[in-house]
Design a protein around this motif. Sequence first.
Motif, PDB file in Angstrom:
ATOM      1  N   GLY A  80     -29.944   8.452 -21.864  1.00 35.91           N
ATOM      2  CA  GLY A  80     -29.944   7.104 -21.293  1.00 35.91           C
ATOM      3  C   GLY A  80     -28.939   7.038 -20.168  1.00 35.91           C
ATOM      4  N   THR A  81     -27.968   6.117 -20.289  1.00 34.09           N
ATOM      5  CA  THR A  81     -26.923   5.987 -19.261  1.00 34.09           C
ATOM      6  C   THR A  81     -25.669   6.778 -19.650  1.00 34.09           C
ATOM      7  OG1 THR A  81     -26.056   4.007 -20.325  1.00 34.09           O
ATOM      8  CG2 THR A  81     -27.730   3.674 -18.627  1.00 34.09           C
ATOM      9  N   MET A  82     -25.818   7.695 -20.615  1.00 36.44           N
ATOM     10  CA  MET A  82     -24.630   8.398 -21.138  1.00 36.44           C
ATOM     11  C   MET A  82     -24.757   9.914 -20.980  1.00 36.44           C
ATOM     12  SD  MET A  82     -24.159   6.342 -24.716  1.00 36.44           S
ATOM     13  CE  MET A  82     -25.900   6.289 -25.055  1.00 36.44           C
ATOM     14  N   ASN A  83     -23.619  10.593 -21.046  1.00 30.24           N
ATOM     15  CA  ASN A  83     -23.635  12.052 -21.199  1.00 30.24           C
ATOM     16  C   ASN A  83     -24.046  12.361 -22.642  1.00 30.24           C
ATOM     17  OD1 ASN A  83     -20.898  11.777 -19.150  1.00 30.24           O
ATOM     18  ND2 ASN A  83     -22.544  13.150 -18.560  1.00 30.24           N
TER      19      ASN A  83
ATOM     20  N   GLY B 228     -18.750  12.326 -16.454  1.00 28.73           N
ATOM     21  CA  GLY B 228     -18.303  11.207 -17.289  1.00 28.73           C
ATOM     22  C   GLY B 228     -16.845  11.336 -17.710  1.00 28.73           C
ATOM     23  N   ILE B 229     -16.142  10.223 -17.664  1.00 30.76           N
ATOM     24  CA  ILE B 229     -14.723  10.224 -18.036  1.00 30.76           C
ATOM     25  C   ILE B 229     -14.602  10.326 -19.560  1.00 30.76           C
ATOM     26  CG2 ILE B 229     -12.580   8.856 -17.937  1.00 30.76           C
ATOM     27  CD1 ILE B 229     -13.929   7.743 -15.202  1.00 30.76           C
ATOM     28  N   THR B 230     -15.501   9.664 -20.280  1.00 28.99           N
ATOM     29  CA  THR B 230     -15.518   9.810 -21.744  1.00 28.99           C
ATOM     30  C   THR B 230     -15.910  11.252 -22.084  1.00 28.99           C
ATOM     31  OG1 THR B 230     -16.242   7.514 -21.821  1.00 28.99           O
ATOM     32  CG2 THR B 230     -16.328   8.749 -23.882  1.00 28.99           C
ATOM     33  N   ARG B 231     -16.872  11.798 -21.360  1.00 31.31           N
ATOM     34  CA  ARG B 231     -17.304  13.194 -21.589  1.00 31.31           C
ATOM     35  C   ARG B 231     -16.132  14.152 -21.484  1.00 31.31           C
ATOM     36  NH1 ARG B 231     -18.028  17.397 -18.455  1.00 31.31           N
ATOM     37  NH2 ARG B 231     -19.610  18.979 -18.936  1.00 31.31           N
TER      38      ARG B 231
ATOM     39  N   GLY C  34     -24.325  10.278 -27.697  1.00 32.00           N
ATOM     40  CA  GLY C  34     -24.117   9.959 -26.291  1.00 32.00           C
ATOM     41  C   GLY C  34     -22.669   9.554 -26.104  1.00 32.00           C
ATOM     42  N   ALA C  35     -22.153   9.730 -24.877  1.00 27.78           N
ATOM     43  CA  ALA C  35     -20.768   9.353 -24.589  1.00 27.78           C
ATOM     44  C   ALA C  35     -20.717   8.667 -23.234  1.00 27.78           C
ATOM     45  CB  ALA C  35     -19.884  10.592 -24.577  1.00 27.78           C
ATOM     46  N   GLY C  36     -20.120   7.484 -23.219  1.00 33.94           N
ATOM     47  CA  GLY C  36     -19.995   6.737 -21.967  1.00 33.94           C
ATOM     48  C   GLY C  36     -18.960   5.646 -22.133  1.00 33.94           C
ATOM     49  N   THR C  37     -18.624   5.010 -21.041  1.00 36.84           N
ATOM     50  CA  THR C  37     -17.567   3.996 -21.094  1.00 36.84           C
ATOM     51  C   THR C  37     -17.948   2.811 -21.972  1.00 36.84           C
ATOM     52  OG1 THR C  37     -16.832   4.610 -18.913  1.00 36.84           O
ATOM     53  CG2 THR C  37     -16.212   2.421 -19.658  1.00 36.84           C
ATOM     54  N   ALA C  38     -19.174   2.317 -21.798  1.00 32.09           N
ATOM     55  CA  ALA C  38     -19.552   1.078 -22.474  1.00 32.09           C
ATOM     56  C   ALA C  38     -19.460   1.229 -23.987  1.00 32.09           C
ATOM     57  CB  ALA C  38     -20.951   0.664 -22.055  1.00 32.09           C
ATOM     58  N   VAL C  39     -19.980   2.350 -24.490  1.00 35.17           N
ATOM     59  CA  VAL C  39     -20.128   2.485 -25.935  1.00 35.17           C
ATOM     60  C   VAL C  39     -19.112   3.470 -26.523  1.00 35.17           C
ATOM     61  CG1 VAL C  39     -21.896   4.280 -25.782  1.00 35.17           C
ATOM     62  CG2 VAL C  39     -22.020   2.630 -27.608  1.00 35.17           C
ATOM     63  N   VAL C  40     -18.440   4.204 -25.693  1.00 35.56           N
ATOM     64  CA  VAL C  40     -17.512   5.307 -26.014  1.00 35.56           C
ATOM     65  C   VAL C  40     -18.317   6.471 -26.608  1.00 35.56           C
ATOM     66  CG1 VAL C  40     -15.342   6.047 -27.074  1.00 35.56           C
ATOM     67  CG2 VAL C  40     -15.611   3.658 -26.315  1.00 35.56           C
ATOM     68  N   VAL C  41     -18.706   6.359 -27.900  1.00 35.10           N
ATOM     69  CA  VAL C  41     -19.547   7.388 -28.517  1.00 35.10           C
ATOM     70  C   VAL C  41     -20.667   6.673 -29.260  1.00 35.10           C
ATOM     71  CG1 VAL C  41     -19.628   9.115 -30.368  1.00 35.10           C
ATOM     72  CG2 VAL C  41     -17.730   9.146 -28.744  1.00 35.10           C
ATOM     73  N   SER C  42     -21.897   7.100 -29.039  1.00 36.71           N
ATOM     74  CA  SER C  42     -23.039   6.460 -29.697  1.00 36.71           C
ATOM     75  C   SER C  42     -23.848   7.508 -30.454  1.00 36.71           C
ATOM     76  CB  SER C  42     -23.909   5.800 -28.622  1.00 36.71           C
ATOM     77  OG  SER C  42     -25.112   5.363 -29.186  1.00 36.71           O
ATOM     78  N   PRO C  43     -23.724   7.537 -31.802  1.00 39.69           N
ATOM     79  CA  PRO C  43     -24.471   8.537 -32.571  1.00 39.69           C
ATOM     80  C   PRO C  43     -25.977   8.326 -32.416  1.00 39.69           C
ATOM     81  CG  PRO C  43     -22.850   7.383 -33.933  1.00 39.69           C
ATOM     82  CD  PRO C  43     -22.932   6.645 -32.642  1.00 39.69           C
ATOM     83  N   ILE C  44     -26.695   9.430 -32.315  1.00 40.31           N
ATOM     84  CA  ILE C  44     -28.154   9.376 -32.190  1.00 40.31           C
ATOM     85  C   ILE C  44     -28.747   9.857 -33.509  1.00 40.31           C
ATOM     86  CG2 ILE C  44     -30.116  10.459 -30.996  1.00 40.31           C
ATOM     87  CD1 ILE C  44     -28.301  10.378 -28.429  1.00 40.31           C
ATOM     88  N   LYS C  45     -29.534   9.001 -34.103  1.00 39.58           N
ATOM     89  CA  LYS C  45     -30.044   9.257 -35.456  1.00 39.58           C
ATOM     90  C   LYS C  45     -31.280  10.155 -35.428  1.00 39.58           C
ATOM     91  CE  LYS C  45     -30.408   8.596 -39.861  1.00 39.58           C
ATOM     92  NZ  LYS C  45     -29.610   9.456 -40.719  1.00 39.58           N
ATOM     93  N   GLY C  46     -32.060  10.016 -34.356  1.00 43.53           N
ATOM     94  CA  GLY C  46     -33.282  10.818 -34.322  1.00 43.53           C
ATOM     95  C   GLY C  46     -33.807  10.949 -32.916  1.00 43.53           C
ATOM     96  N   PHE C  47     -34.731  11.917 -32.742  1.00 41.51           N
ATOM     97  CA  PHE C  47     -35.336  12.094 -31.421  1.00 41.51           C
ATOM     98  C   PHE C  47     -36.827  12.346 -31.561  1.00 41.51           C
ATOM     99  CE2 PHE C  47     -33.999  16.309 -32.758  1.00 41.51           C
ATOM    100  CZ  PHE C  47     -35.017  17.157 -32.348  1.00 41.51           C
ATOM    101  N   GLY C  48     -37.555  11.973 -30.523  1.00 42.09           N
ATOM    102  CA  GLY C  48     -38.998  12.194 -30.504  1.00 42.09           C
ATOM    103  C   GLY C  48     -39.349  13.157 -29.388  1.00 42.09           C
ATOM    104  N   TYR C  49     -40.240  14.116 -29.707  1.00 39.35           N
ATOM    105  CA  TYR C  49     -40.684  15.076 -28.690  1.00 39.35           C
ATOM    106  C   TYR C  49     -42.127  15.455 -29.003  1.00 39.35           C
ATOM    107  CZ  TYR C  49     -40.860  19.254 -25.764  1.00 39.35           C
ATOM    108  OH  TYR C  49     -41.215  20.185 -24.809  1.00 39.35           O
TER     109      TYR C  49
END
Length: 354
Positions: free
Chosen positions: A228-231, A252-255, A293-308
Amino acid sequence: MKITHAQESKIKNIDFDNLNFGEIFTDHMFVCDYKEGQWKTPEIMPYQPIQMDPSSSVFHYGQAVFEGMKAYKDDADGVWLFRPEENFARINKSSERLSIPEFPEEFFFEGLEKLLDMDKEWIKKGAGNSLYVRPFVFASQAGVQASASNAYKFMIICSPVSSYYSGREVHVQVAEKFSRAAAGGVGYAKAAGNYAAQFYPTTLALNEGFQQIIWTDANTHEYLEEAGTMNIFFRINDTLITTPTSDRILDGITRKSILQLAAHLGIKTDVRPISIHELLSSKEDGSLKEIFGAGTAVVVSPIKGFGYQNKRHILEDAPDSFAAILKDHIVNIQRNVVPDPFGWRHEVKTTVSV
Ligand code: COI
């Protein structure tokens, strides 16, 4: 700097317990105009709409970049920014790529600190609370000539926030068709258009039940580049992996803080390209423990699942989650509740209100 105070604060009308990200703004804003080849005297004024000519370059060609940073208040009313010199350096790096003139360092820091001092009542104490600070600069010259503008506006606005994704589980779709960035393009810049171009694919993903997209490389869609908008970070066994920065990836600075902090905590890190095949095989053999994901807004956002390729993959909750450990540690440094061995915290000089 010219300063005009708001006649009355809006703060008493704000429900700080029910904030949506980025919807409410504080009493003041910072504005500085670029004309006749130079940045003019900056100003702090009451937050208000700005008047623009409909032909202004930014509306037609999107010559605009932005930054995101956060200010925190500690228990003793101290106000802190996190690595603001990095945001300052990055907005000028982004500006250079968009042919926007460099903004002077003293204007930035003087304006930012004064603005935060004037609006410090809007920074609430306590875990999860902060003030999201949005510096941005855009082409304001009237006229639809398709060339770099000769007039710009640099502004800073501030928004009180609590958490970004409000506790929802995040599921992401791996991009198989759309791209965020291409080699030689503007992916590394916080260019407004980078975000605009994400909205359509993200809306399609939302309609399929995902919150975000994992962006893949534009050539082969094999390599996982950003979330998304994160590293993006992956934990395979006990190694934390993230893709290297390049002209496609935001520095990314959080990255970079996570990489430094992880090494300090004894977590093995590996900065290298990671492919969808490696993700699928590590999910299959059980070595994929976490994605975040890591970014300023959320700091760290765990991702529970992915679709492919129409298949969904769900991750088990990891014991001793790296995402949780790293987020807690970074937020505690940001909020001045633990020592900061890295020198990341920047104290904002505040005056006592009378
Ligand atoms: C960030 O978290 O760093 C962002 O840029 C998010 C912002 C676009 C809301």
